[in-house]
Design a protein around this motif. Structure first.
Motif, PDB file in Angstrom:
ATOM      1  N   ARG A  15       0.936  -1.259   0.089  1.00  0.00           N
ATOM      2  CA  ARG A  15      -0.072   0.076  -0.087  1.00  0.00           C
ATOM      3  C   ARG A  15       0.784   1.326  -0.097  1.00  0.00           C
ATOM      4  O   ARG A  15       2.017   1.061   0.540  1.00  0.00           O
ATOM      5  N   ALA A  43       0.452   5.030   1.522  1.00  0.00           N
ATOM      6  CA  ALA A  43      -0.514   5.701   2.627  1.00  0.00           C
ATOM      7  C   ALA A  43      -0.403   7.111   2.931  1.00  0.00           C
ATOM      8  O   ALA A  43       0.234   7.463   3.874  1.00  0.00           O
ATOM      9  N   PRO A  44      -0.519   8.064   1.841  1.00  0.00           N
ATOM     10  CA  PRO A  44      -0.243   9.507   2.073  1.00  0.00           C
ATOM     11  C   PRO A  44      -1.264  10.110   2.841  1.00  0.00           C
ATOM     12  O   PRO A  44      -2.311   9.765   2.819  1.00  0.00           O
ATOM     13  N   SER A  45      -0.646  11.218   3.499  1.00  0.00           N
ATOM     14  CA  SER A  45      -1.731  12.153   4.096  1.00  0.00           C
ATOM     15  C   SER A  45      -2.195  13.375   3.189  1.00  0.00           C
ATOM     16  O   SER A  45      -1.191  13.881   2.623  1.00  0.00           O
ATOM     17  N   GLU A  91      -4.418   8.623   4.802  1.00  0.00           N
ATOM     18  CA  GLU A  91      -4.244   9.050   6.177  1.00  0.00           C
ATOM     19  C   GLU A  91      -4.900  10.323   6.494  1.00  0.00           C
ATOM     20  O   GLU A  91      -3.739  11.128   6.619  1.00  0.00           O
ATOM     21  N   TYR A 148      -1.813   8.155  14.860  1.00  0.00           N
ATOM     22  CA  TYR A 148      -0.910   7.625  13.422  1.00  0.00           C
ATOM     23  C   TYR A 148      -0.944   5.972  13.930  1.00  0.00           C
ATOM     24  O   TYR A 148      -1.176   4.987  13.034  1.00  0.00           O
ATOM     25  N   VAL A 151      -2.759   2.886  11.978  1.00  0.00           N
ATOM     26  CA  VAL A 151      -1.987   2.563  10.777  1.00  0.00           C
ATOM     27  C   VAL A 151      -1.850   0.812  10.933  1.00  0.00           C
ATOM     28  O   VAL A 151      -2.235  -0.044  10.259  1.00  0.00           O
ATOM     29  N   ARG A 154       7.708   1.667   3.313  1.00  0.00           N
ATOM     30  CA  ARG A 154       7.611   3.091   3.755  1.00  0.00           C
ATOM     31  C   ARG A 154       9.149   3.484   3.969  1.00  0.00           C
ATOM     32  O   ARG A 154       9.953   2.657   3.968  1.00  0.00           O
ATOM     33  N   LEU A 191      10.172   6.195   9.088  1.00  0.00           N
ATOM     34  CA  LEU A 191       9.138   5.531  10.015  1.00  0.00           C
ATOM     35  C   LEU A 191       9.608   4.028  10.749  1.00  0.00           C
ATOM     36  O   LEU A 191       9.079   3.345  11.347  1.00  0.00           O
TER      37      LEU A 191
END
Ligand code: GLU
Length: 295
Positions: free
Chosen positions: A12, A14-16, A48, A198, A202, A216, A220
């Motif tokens: 995946r 998963a941008p904000s 996100e 977060y 997640v 990612r 992170l």
């Protein structure tokens, strides 16, 4: 060379939706996408967007447009975390029932003052740790304040670690890792303004989307200690992790959202082709020197 068995991966991106995507996002999205494609798997998109104060409506479309432009397609309707508050509440309830979280009434100011007053405030990967003020409240005080005061929910890290056994994970680049979530202290799992954080969102969502491989950035990596702990406590499946290098500019500085010059949209508007960007990001190591802003 790799000793991984061939298997279909579900990955995946998963941008904000709080800004435009830049070349660093493009790199991460391509890595996740290409891994899924190479294994005949599925690539998924997740917004996100729990940070309701910073999210802007136009960025959902802008992100989809940039990804399409790079030739990236996703296999299902994008997930939006803002639609999933009930799932996060359920997860938090599970942790409450096990006595692993406690309400925290502190303001940022109070926490900062307490840290400043302490001679040796312990540091975590993201700054000074929460000093534990509200962990020490009596049940009676908690009950009373819960009714009338805004509160977040924090994990009781020492207790959680003591019941979780020894979570570990395998990182594609860094190898076998033993989780040490205690380095983060009592992190927030539900904020005062939204019923999650977060970290909680997640892990709940990676499980809900059936993610087998989390791709990612290295930024992170440390957060994965907390994620593995939560997966253990919530009985969620354990994905494999692929923390990749961060894309930096010519001066070695990480790209940031406010650095609009390297946004994919700005490059597109300047006439750069998607194939040139994909080739640069897929080269090993990735080389974005051809896209330096000419200021
Ligand atoms: N939403 C995070 C970001 O934009 C990514 C989270 C993740 O991949 O776990 O940096």
């Amino acid at each position: 060379m790799t000793d991984e068995p061939a298997r279909s991966m579900i990955t995946r991106f998963a941008p904000s939706p709080t800004g435009l995507l830049h070349l660093g996002h493009g790199y991460s999205a391509l890595r996740a996408h290409d891994l899924a494609c190479a294994t005949d798997g599925r690539f998924l998109l997740r917004f996100e967007d729990i940070d309701t104060g910073r999210v802007r409506a136009e960025f959902y479309d802008a992100i989809e447009k940039d990804l399409h432009w790079l030739g990236i397609e996703w296999a299902a309707e994008p997930m939006r975390q803002s639609d999933r508050f009930d799932a996060y509440r359920d997860a938090l309830e599970t942790l409450k029932a096990r006595g692993l979280v406690y309400p925290c009434f502190c303001t940022r100011k109070e926490i900062a003052a307490e840290i400043a007053a302490s001679a040796s405030a312990p540091q975590g990967p993201d700054g000074p740790l929460y000093p534990g003020t509200c962990r020490a409240l009596s049940d009676a005080e908690r009950e009373e304040r819960l009714v009338s005061e805004p509160h977040a929910w924090r994990i009781d890290m020492a207790k959680a670690v003591s019941v979780a056994g020894e979570p570990h994970w395998r990182d594609a680049g860094e190898g076998e890792q033993v989780a040490t979530p205690e380095i983060h202290g009592d992190v927030v799992l539900a904020r005062k303004d939204v019923p999650t954080s977060y970290h909680l969102a997640v892990v709940v969502d990676d499980a809900a989307q059936g993610i087998t491989d989390v791709v990612r950035g290295m930024d992170l990596f440390a957060a994965t200690h907390v994620h593995r702990l939560l997966q253990q406590l919530l009985d969620l499946p354990v994905p494999r992790y692929h923390h990749h290098r961060l894309i930096t500019d010519g001066a070695g500085k990480r790209l940031a959202k406010r650095d609009n010059a390297r946004s994919l949209a700005a490059l597109r508007n300047a006439g750069v082709s998607a194939s040139a960007i994909c080739a640069a990001l897929r080269s090993d190591p990735p080389d974005i020197s051809g896209f330096e802003p000419s200021d």
